[in-house]
Design a protein around this motif. Structure first.
Motif, PDB file in Angstrom:
ATOM      1  N   GLU A 174       0.826  -1.203   0.000  1.00  0.00           N
ATOM      2  CA  GLU A 174       0.000   0.000   0.000  1.00  0.00           C
ATOM      3  C   GLU A 174       0.864   1.258   0.000  1.00  0.00           C
ATOM      4  O   GLU A 174       0.585   2.213  -0.722  1.00  0.00           O
ATOM      5  CB  GLU A 174      -0.935   0.005   1.203  1.00  0.00           C
ATOM      6  CG  GLU A 174      -2.008  -1.064   1.138  1.00  0.00           C
ATOM      7  CD  GLU A 174      -2.860  -1.115   2.395  1.00  0.00           C
ATOM      8  OE1 GLU A 174      -2.767  -0.187   3.236  1.00  0.00           O
ATOM      9  OE2 GLU A 174      -3.621  -2.082   2.529  1.00  0.00           O
ATOM     10  N   LYS A 175       1.935   1.241   0.788  1.00  0.00           N
ATOM     11  CA  LYS A 175       2.830   2.388   0.859  1.00  0.00           C
ATOM     12  C   LYS A 175       3.497   2.620  -0.494  1.00  0.00           C
ATOM     13  O   LYS A 175       3.593   3.760  -0.968  1.00  0.00           O
ATOM     14  CB  LYS A 175       3.883   2.173   1.939  1.00  0.00           C
ATOM     15  CG  LYS A 175       4.817   3.348   2.111  1.00  0.00           C
ATOM     16  CD  LYS A 175       5.819   3.116   3.225  1.00  0.00           C
ATOM     17  CE  LYS A 175       6.746   4.313   3.361  1.00  0.00           C
ATOM     18  NZ  LYS A 175       7.768   4.106   4.383  1.00  0.00           N
ATOM     19  N   ARG A 176       3.942   1.555  -1.120  1.00  0.00           N
ATOM     20  CA  ARG A 176       4.610   1.674  -2.418  1.00  0.00           C
ATOM     21  C   ARG A 176       3.656   2.230  -3.476  1.00  0.00           C
ATOM     22  O   ARG A 176       4.033   3.083  -4.282  1.00  0.00           O
ATOM     23  CB  ARG A 176       5.142   0.298  -2.858  1.00  0.00           C
ATOM     24  CG  ARG A 176       5.825   0.308  -4.196  1.00  0.00           C
ATOM     25  CD  ARG A 176       7.120   1.077  -4.161  1.00  0.00           C
ATOM     26  NE  ARG A 176       7.780   1.016  -5.457  1.00  0.00           N
ATOM     27  CZ  ARG A 176       8.507   1.974  -5.966  1.00  0.00           C
ATOM     28  NH1 ARG A 176       8.742   3.061  -5.282  1.00  0.00           N
ATOM     29  NH2 ARG A 176       9.046   1.849  -7.145  1.00  0.00           N
TER      30      ARG A 176
ATOM     31  N   GLU B 147       3.268   5.899  -2.893  1.00  0.00           N
ATOM     32  CA  GLU B 147       4.462   6.618  -3.337  1.00  0.00           C
ATOM     33  C   GLU B 147       4.493   6.744  -4.864  1.00  0.00           C
ATOM     34  O   GLU B 147       4.841   7.792  -5.401  1.00  0.00           O
ATOM     35  CB  GLU B 147       5.724   5.909  -2.858  1.00  0.00           C
ATOM     36  CG  GLU B 147       5.963   6.011  -1.369  1.00  0.00           C
ATOM     37  CD  GLU B 147       7.119   5.143  -0.901  1.00  0.00           C
ATOM     38  OE1 GLU B 147       7.669   4.357  -1.710  1.00  0.00           O
ATOM     39  OE2 GLU B 147       7.474   5.256   0.279  1.00  0.00           O
ATOM     40  N   LEU B 148       4.130   5.678  -5.554  1.00  0.00           N
ATOM     41  CA  LEU B 148       4.108   5.711  -7.011  1.00  0.00           C
ATOM     42  C   LEU B 148       3.069   6.701  -7.531  1.00  0.00           C
ATOM     43  O   LEU B 148       3.319   7.434  -8.487  1.00  0.00           O
ATOM     44  CB  LEU B 148       3.835   4.316  -7.582  1.00  0.00           C
ATOM     45  CG  LEU B 148       4.975   3.313  -7.437  1.00  0.00           C
ATOM     46  CD1 LEU B 148       4.515   1.926  -7.874  1.00  0.00           C
ATOM     47  CD2 LEU B 148       6.182   3.745  -8.237  1.00  0.00           C
ATOM     48  N   ALA B 149       1.908   6.737  -6.908  1.00  0.00           N
ATOM     49  CA  ALA B 149       0.863   7.676  -7.314  1.00  0.00           C
ATOM     50  C   ALA B 149       1.321   9.111  -7.081  1.00  0.00           C
ATOM     51  O   ALA B 149       1.099   9.995  -7.927  1.00  0.00           O
ATOM     52  CB  ALA B 149      -0.422   7.397  -6.548  1.00  0.00           C
ATOM     53  N   LYS B 150       1.987   9.331  -5.961  1.00  0.00           N
ATOM     54  CA  LYS B 150       2.491  10.665  -5.645  1.00  0.00           C
ATOM     55  C   LYS B 150       3.547  11.096  -6.665  1.00  0.00           C
ATOM     56  O   LYS B 150       3.541  12.237  -7.148  1.00  0.00           O
ATOM     57  CB  LYS B 150       3.088  10.641  -4.237  1.00  0.00           C
ATOM     58  CG  LYS B 150       3.431  11.979  -3.667  1.00  0.00           C
ATOM     59  CD  LYS B 150       3.895  11.807  -2.220  1.00  0.00           C
ATOM     60  CE  LYS B 150       4.216  13.120  -1.566  1.00  0.00           C
ATOM     61  NZ  LYS B 150       4.666  12.951  -0.177  1.00  0.00           N
ATOM     62  N   LYS B 151       4.440  10.175  -7.019  1.00  0.00           N
ATOM     63  CA  LYS B 151       5.491  10.467  -7.995  1.00  0.00           C
ATOM     64  C   LYS B 151       4.883  10.760  -9.366  1.00  0.00           C
ATOM     65  O   LYS B 151       5.293  11.699 -10.053  1.00  0.00           O
ATOM     66  CB  LYS B 151       6.434   9.271  -8.077  1.00  0.00           C
ATOM     67  CG  LYS B 151       7.606   9.466  -9.004  1.00  0.00           C
ATOM     68  CD  LYS B 151       8.518   8.251  -8.996  1.00  0.00           C
ATOM     69  CE  LYS B 151       9.669   8.418  -9.951  1.00  0.00           C
ATOM     70  NZ  LYS B 151      10.517   7.229  -9.996  1.00  0.00           N
ATOM     71  N   ARG B 152       3.889   9.973  -9.765  1.00  0.00           N
ATOM     72  CA  ARG B 152       3.224  10.152 -11.046  1.00  0.00           C
ATOM     73  C   ARG B 152       2.550  11.530 -11.116  1.00  0.00           C
ATOM     74  O   ARG B 152       2.655  12.247 -12.109  1.00  0.00           O
ATOM     75  CB  ARG B 152       2.181   9.050 -11.235  1.00  0.00           C
ATOM     76  CG  ARG B 152       1.677   8.906 -12.637  1.00  0.00           C
ATOM     77  CD  ARG B 152       0.724   7.720 -12.786  1.00  0.00           C
ATOM     78  NE  ARG B 152       1.229   6.512 -12.176  1.00  0.00           N
ATOM     79  CZ  ARG B 152       0.608   5.819 -11.208  1.00  0.00           C
ATOM     80  NH1 ARG B 152      -0.544   6.216 -10.741  1.00  0.00           N
ATOM     81  NH2 ARG B 152       1.135   4.712 -10.713  1.00  0.00           N
ATOM     82  N   LYS B 153       1.874  11.903 -10.030  1.00  0.00           N
ATOM     83  CA  LYS B 153       1.186  13.184  -9.979  1.00  0.00           C
ATOM     84  C   LYS B 153       2.187  14.336 -10.075  1.00  0.00           C
ATOM     85  O   LYS B 153       1.960  15.319 -10.781  1.00  0.00           O
ATOM     86  CB  LYS B 153       0.385  13.294  -8.689  1.00  0.00           C
ATOM     87  CG  LYS B 153      -0.472  14.524  -8.594  1.00  0.00           C
ATOM     88  CD  LYS B 153      -1.331  14.517  -7.350  1.00  0.00           C
ATOM     89  CE  LYS B 153      -2.170  15.774  -7.274  1.00  0.00           C
ATOM     90  NZ  LYS B 153      -2.984  15.805  -6.056  1.00  0.00           N
ATOM     91  N   LYS B 154       3.323  14.197  -9.384  1.00  0.00           N
ATOM     92  CA  LYS B 154       4.353  15.230  -9.416  1.00  0.00           C
ATOM     93  C   LYS B 154       4.916  15.388 -10.824  1.00  0.00           C
ATOM     94  O   LYS B 154       5.111  16.508 -11.307  1.00  0.00           O
ATOM     95  CB  LYS B 154       5.469  14.881  -8.432  1.00  0.00           C
ATOM     96  CG  LYS B 154       6.523  15.938  -8.290  1.00  0.00           C
ATOM     97  CD  LYS B 154       7.547  15.569  -7.237  1.00  0.00           C
ATOM     98  CE  LYS B 154       8.596  16.646  -7.086  1.00  0.00           C
ATOM     99  NZ  LYS B 154       9.587  16.294  -6.070  1.00  0.00           N
ATOM    100  N   GLU B 155       5.163  14.268 -11.513  1.00  0.00           N
ATOM    101  CA  GLU B 155       5.686  14.316 -12.874  1.00  0.00           C
ATOM    102  C   GLU B 155       4.689  14.972 -13.822  1.00  0.00           C
ATOM    103  O   GLU B 155       5.072  15.743 -14.705  1.00  0.00           O
ATOM    104  CB  GLU B 155       6.036  12.915 -13.358  1.00  0.00           C
ATOM    105  CG  GLU B 155       7.270  12.341 -12.693  1.00  0.00           C
ATOM    106  CD  GLU B 155       7.527  10.897 -13.069  1.00  0.00           C
ATOM    107  OE1 GLU B 155       6.683  10.270 -13.746  1.00  0.00           O
ATOM    108  OE2 GLU B 155       8.590  10.387 -12.671  1.00  0.00           O
ATOM    109  N   GLU B 156       3.390  14.673 -13.641  1.00  0.00           N
ATOM    110  CA  GLU B 156       2.364  15.282 -14.481  1.00  0.00           C
ATOM    111  C   GLU B 156       2.321  16.787 -14.268  1.00  0.00           C
ATOM    112  O   GLU B 156       2.179  17.554 -15.225  1.00  0.00           O
ATOM    113  CB  GLU B 156       1.003  14.665 -14.192  1.00  0.00           C
ATOM    114  CG  GLU B 156       0.864  13.253 -14.707  1.00  0.00           C
ATOM    115  CD  GLU B 156      -0.428  12.591 -14.283  1.00  0.00           C
ATOM    116  OE1 GLU B 156      -1.251  13.239 -13.583  1.00  0.00           O
ATOM    117  OE2 GLU B 156      -0.626  11.415 -14.633  1.00  0.00           O
ATOM    118  N   LYS B 157       2.453  17.219 -13.019  1.00  0.00           N
ATOM    119  CA  LYS B 157       2.453  18.649 -12.729  1.00  0.00           C
ATOM    120  C   LYS B 157       3.656  19.330 -13.368  1.00  0.00           C
ATOM    121  O   LYS B 157       3.533  20.411 -13.943  1.00  0.00           O
ATOM    122  CB  LYS B 157       2.453  18.895 -11.217  1.00  0.00           C
ATOM    123  CG  LYS B 157       1.110  18.615 -10.559  1.00  0.00           C
ATOM    124  CD  LYS B 157       1.170  18.850  -9.076  1.00  0.00           C
ATOM    125  CE  LYS B 157       1.068  20.321  -8.766  1.00  0.00           C
ATOM    126  NZ  LYS B 157       0.968  20.585  -7.316  1.00  0.00           N
TER     127      LYS B 157
END
Length: 69
Positions: free
Chosen positions: A9-11, A14-24
């Protein structure tokens, strides 16, 4: 009952957070360079698709089954 896999769940979080940051960052870069380039790409794709049809090239050059006087 199975125990929750907190590491998974943590991973995923983290992946969703990284993906969102890259999209921004990508959106910010597009704004900096003069706007979204996707709209231009879509129109180019539609032009290519119409040119790819067999009759489209012939009609563009004035070549068809009937003679043009």
């Amino acid at each position: 009952m199975a125990t929750p896999n907190y590491g998974y769940e943590k991973r995923q979080k983290e992946l969703a957070k990284k993906r969102k940051k890259e999209e921004k960052l990508k959106a910010k870069a597009e704004r900096k360079h003069g706007g979204p380039e996707d709209a231009g790409a879509e129109s180019a794709l539609s032009n290519d698709a119409s040119a790819a049809t067999p009759g489209a090239e012939a009609s563009d050059r004035g070549i068809s089954g009937t003679s043009v006087a």
